[in-house]
Design a protein around this motif. Structure first.
Motif, PDB file in Angstrom:
ATOM      1  N   ASN A 269     -10.180  12.211  -7.319  1.00  8.81           N
ATOM      2  CA  ASN A 269     -10.387  12.148  -5.872  1.00  8.81           C
ATOM      3  C   ASN A 269      -9.332  11.299  -5.179  1.00  8.81           C
ATOM      4  N   LYS A 270      -8.329  10.840  -5.948  1.00 13.11           N
ATOM      5  CA  LYS A 270      -7.191  10.030  -5.499  1.00 13.11           C
ATOM      6  C   LYS A 270      -7.566   8.594  -5.146  1.00 13.11           C
ATOM      7  N   ASN A 271      -8.796   8.176  -5.397  1.00 12.68           N
ATOM      8  CA  ASN A 271      -9.118   6.758  -5.310  1.00 12.68           C
ATOM      9  C   ASN A 271      -8.433   6.015  -6.455  1.00 12.68           C
TER      10      ASN A 271
ATOM     11  N   TYR B 234      -4.648   4.678   2.344  1.00 10.96           N
ATOM     12  CA  TYR B 234      -5.496   3.960   1.391  1.00 10.96           C
ATOM     13  C   TYR B 234      -6.129   2.751   2.072  1.00 10.96           C
ATOM     14  N   SER B 235      -7.418   2.593   1.833  1.00  7.63           N
ATOM     15  CA  SER B 235      -8.163   1.480   2.419  1.00  7.63           C
ATOM     16  C   SER B 235      -8.621   0.538   1.306  1.00  7.63           C
ATOM     17  N   PRO B 236      -8.252  -0.754   1.366  1.00  8.70           N
ATOM     18  CA  PRO B 236      -8.682  -1.695   0.331  1.00  8.70           C
ATOM     19  C   PRO B 236     -10.198  -1.886   0.352  1.00  8.70           C
ATOM     20  N   LEU B 237     -10.816  -1.833  -0.822  1.00  5.70           N
ATOM     21  CA  LEU B 237     -12.261  -2.044  -0.945  1.00  5.70           C
ATOM     22  C   LEU B 237     -12.520  -3.399  -1.601  1.00  5.70           C
ATOM     23  N   PHE B 238     -11.921  -4.445  -1.040  1.00  4.76           N
ATOM     24  CA  PHE B 238     -12.092  -5.787  -1.598  1.00  4.76           C
ATOM     25  C   PHE B 238     -11.946  -6.812  -0.488  1.00  4.76           C
ATOM     26  N   SER B 239     -12.299  -8.044  -0.791  1.00  7.37           N
ATOM     27  CA  SER B 239     -12.221  -9.129   0.185  1.00  7.37           C
ATOM     28  C   SER B 239     -11.477 -10.309  -0.437  1.00  7.37           C
ATOM     29  N   ALA B 240     -11.262 -11.345   0.355  1.00  9.84           N
ATOM     30  CA  ALA B 240     -10.563 -12.535  -0.130  1.00  9.84           C
ATOM     31  C   ALA B 240     -11.304 -13.186  -1.295  1.00  9.84           C
ATOM     32  N   THR B 241     -12.618 -12.989  -1.352  1.00 12.46           N
ATOM     33  CA  THR B 241     -13.422 -13.573  -2.436  1.00 12.46           C
ATOM     34  C   THR B 241     -12.937 -13.104  -3.803  1.00 12.46           C
TER      35      THR B 241
ATOM     36  N   GLU C  13      -9.515  -9.543 -12.570  1.00 15.22           N
ATOM     37  CA  GLU C  13     -10.367  -9.036 -11.491  1.00 15.22           C
ATOM     38  C   GLU C  13     -10.091  -7.543 -11.317  1.00 15.22           C
ATOM     39  N   VAL C  14     -11.104  -6.819 -10.900  1.00 13.05           N
ATOM     40  CA  VAL C  14     -10.969  -5.389 -10.601  1.00 13.05           C
ATOM     41  C   VAL C  14     -11.019  -5.203  -9.088  1.00 13.05           C
ATOM     42  N   VAL C  15     -10.030  -4.501  -8.545  1.00 12.17           N
ATOM     43  CA  VAL C  15     -10.042  -4.158  -7.121  1.00 12.17           C
ATOM     44  C   VAL C  15      -9.818  -2.658  -6.982  1.00 12.17           C
ATOM     45  N   SER C  16     -10.275  -2.102  -5.870  1.00 18.63           N
ATOM     46  CA  SER C  16     -10.183  -0.656  -5.669  1.00 18.63           C
ATOM     47  C   SER C  16      -9.634  -0.336  -4.290  1.00 18.63           C
ATOM     48  N   TYR C  17      -9.021   0.844  -4.208  1.00 22.87           N
ATOM     49  CA  TYR C  17      -8.518   1.382  -2.951  1.00 22.87           C
ATOM     50  C   TYR C  17      -9.095   2.778  -2.777  1.00 22.87           C
ATOM     51  N   GLU C  18      -9.624   3.041  -1.576  1.00 24.05           N
ATOM     52  CA  GLU C  18     -10.208   4.350  -1.288  1.00 24.05           C
ATOM     53  C   GLU C  18      -9.204   5.215  -0.536  1.00 24.05           C
ATOM     54  N   ARG C  19      -9.060   6.438  -0.951  1.00 19.34           N
ATOM     55  CA  ARG C  19      -8.203   7.396  -0.268  1.00 19.34           C
ATOM     56  C   ARG C  19      -8.827   7.772   1.076  1.00 19.34           C
ATOM     57  N   VAL C  20      -8.056   7.650   2.173  1.00 17.25           N
ATOM     58  CA  VAL C  20      -8.542   7.980   3.513  1.00 17.25           C
ATOM     59  C   VAL C  20      -7.512   8.882   4.202  1.00 17.25           C
TER      60      VAL C  20
ATOM     61  N   VAL D 125       0.831  -1.200   0.000  1.00 18.83           N
ATOM     62  CA  VAL D 125       0.000   0.000   0.000  1.00 18.83           C
ATOM     63  C   VAL D 125       0.869   1.255   0.000  1.00 18.83           C
ATOM     64  N   GLN D 126       2.009   1.221   0.712  1.00 15.86           N
ATOM     65  CA  GLN D 126       2.918   2.364   0.692  1.00 15.86           C
ATOM     66  C   GLN D 126       3.476   2.592  -0.712  1.00 15.86           C
ATOM     67  N   ASN D 127       3.858   1.518  -1.396  1.00 16.40           N
ATOM     68  CA  ASN D 127       4.352   1.653  -2.770  1.00 16.40           C
ATOM     69  C   ASN D 127       3.254   2.174  -3.691  1.00 16.40           C
ATOM     70  N   LEU D 128       2.055   1.662  -3.482  1.00 12.33           N
ATOM     71  CA  LEU D 128       0.918   2.101  -4.285  1.00 12.33           C
ATOM     72  C   LEU D 128       0.702   3.601  -4.115  1.00 12.33           C
ATOM     73  N   ARG D 129       0.805   4.052  -2.884  1.00  8.23           N
ATOM     74  CA  ARG D 129       0.628   5.480  -2.602  1.00  8.23           C
ATOM     75  C   ARG D 129       1.729   6.307  -3.262  1.00  8.23           C
ATOM     76  N   ALA D 130       2.995   5.875  -3.132  1.00  2.45           N
ATOM     77  CA  ALA D 130       4.118   6.625  -3.713  1.00  2.45           C
ATOM     78  C   ALA D 130       4.009   6.679  -5.236  1.00  2.45           C
ATOM     79  N   ALA D 131       3.677   5.547  -5.843  1.00  2.58           N
ATOM     80  CA  ALA D 131       3.531   5.504  -7.298  1.00  2.58           C
ATOM     81  C   ALA D 131       2.351   6.365  -7.740  1.00  2.58           C
ATOM     82  N   GLY D 132       1.249   6.258  -7.008  1.00  2.81           N
ATOM     83  CA  GLY D 132       0.067   7.034  -7.348  1.00  2.81           C
ATOM     84  C   GLY D 132       0.304   8.533  -7.225  1.00  2.81           C
ATOM     85  N   ASN D 133       1.043   8.935  -6.197  1.00  6.20           N
ATOM     86  CA  ASN D 133       1.333  10.363  -6.025  1.00  6.20           C
ATOM     87  C   ASN D 133       2.135  10.906  -7.204  1.00  6.20           C
ATOM     88  N   HIS D 134       3.107  10.111  -7.675  1.00  9.44           N
ATOM     89  CA  HIS D 134       3.909  10.562  -8.819  1.00  9.44           C
ATOM     90  C   HIS D 134       3.031  10.731 -10.058  1.00  9.44           C
ATOM     91  N   THR D 135       2.226   9.719 -10.342  1.00  4.87           N
ATOM     92  CA  THR D 135       1.373   9.777 -11.529  1.00  4.87           C
ATOM     93  C   THR D 135       0.352  10.904 -11.407  1.00  4.87           C
TER      94      THR D 135
END
Length: 219
Positions: free
Chosen positions: A126-128, A191-198, A178-185, A22-32
């Motif tokens: 919205n940074k999601n 970032y909060s994952p909006l997915f489950s093990a399913t 599969e599509v998964v999403s992360y919500e900016r908090v 999640v930290q890498n995701l945030r750093a990469a997302g901030n750059h983009t």
């Protein structure tokens, strides 16, 4: 006797929730988000089933193949235990519409060094974050994948959502998607994952460990 590495779906699910991921995701997302360029990172897995993460590679427009290779080599060679490249992720610079892999994003599945699973994401205004996960189900020859890419190119312009894109790859018989999403908090790691093990049940797989460890591309 041939050694196998059975990767459980729960392990992949936990990888996507891991703090470092999640930290890498945030750093990469901030750059983009700030600069409009692509950004990417990798995860490797060793013979003890431990995951390692690369630093984020940042591009001014798109990440070059040489940048991809350099980043992956640095990660793989920096791990003392025998390991293999497990997963790679990159952001597209678009901040609207569905996540659509480029032809290069798909043809790279024929390369021996990219064996299994890729993630492609977009960060919105919205940074999601939305992420399309694609996993090849079997070895892909260029001719077979080429037919799929041609069909994809014809249909992709009509996709109204990332889910429609995932449905296309699932119907192809060549990939799991599969599509998964992360919500900016506001709370760390922001970032909060909006997915489950399913969401990850289809991604269990077994690979030839000796073949994976003998990938001379990164040696």
């Amino acid at each position: 006797m041939e050694r196998k590495d059975f990767v459980k779906s729960e392990e992949i699910y936990n990888l996507f929730k891991a703090s470092q991921f999640v930290q890498n995701l945030r750093a990469a997302g901030n750059h983009t988000f700030r600069h409009g360029g692509e950004s990417m990172f990798y995860a490797a897995r060793d013979i003890d089933k431990k995951f390692y993460f690369s630093e984020v590679t940042k591009g001014e427009s798109s990440v070059t193949l040489s940048g991809i290779i350099d980043s992956a080599e640095k990660l793989i060679k920096g791990i003392t235990r025998p390991n293999y490249l497990f997963f790679d992720f990159h952001f597209h610079p678009n901040n609207y519409g569905p996540v659509l892999p480029s032809p290069t994003d798909l043809t790279i599945f024929t390369y021996p060094e990219f064996k299994n699973t890729r993630g492609i994401g977009q960060i919105f205004k919205n940074k999601n974050i939305d992420m399309l996960i694609i996993q090849r189900k079997k070895e892909l020859h260029a001719s077979i994948l080429g037919d799929c890419v041609d069909s994809y190119a014809r249909e992709a312009e009509n996709f109204a959502s990332t889910q429609e894109c995932a449905d296309f790859f699932n119907r192809s018989g060549l990939f799991n998607a599969e599509v998964v999403s992360y919500e900016r908090v506001k709370k760390y790691p922001f970032y909060s994952p909006l997915f489950s093990a399913t969401n990850f049940k289809k991604f269990s797989y077994t690979l030839n460990l000796e073949e994976a460890l003998d990938n001379k591309f990164f040696r």
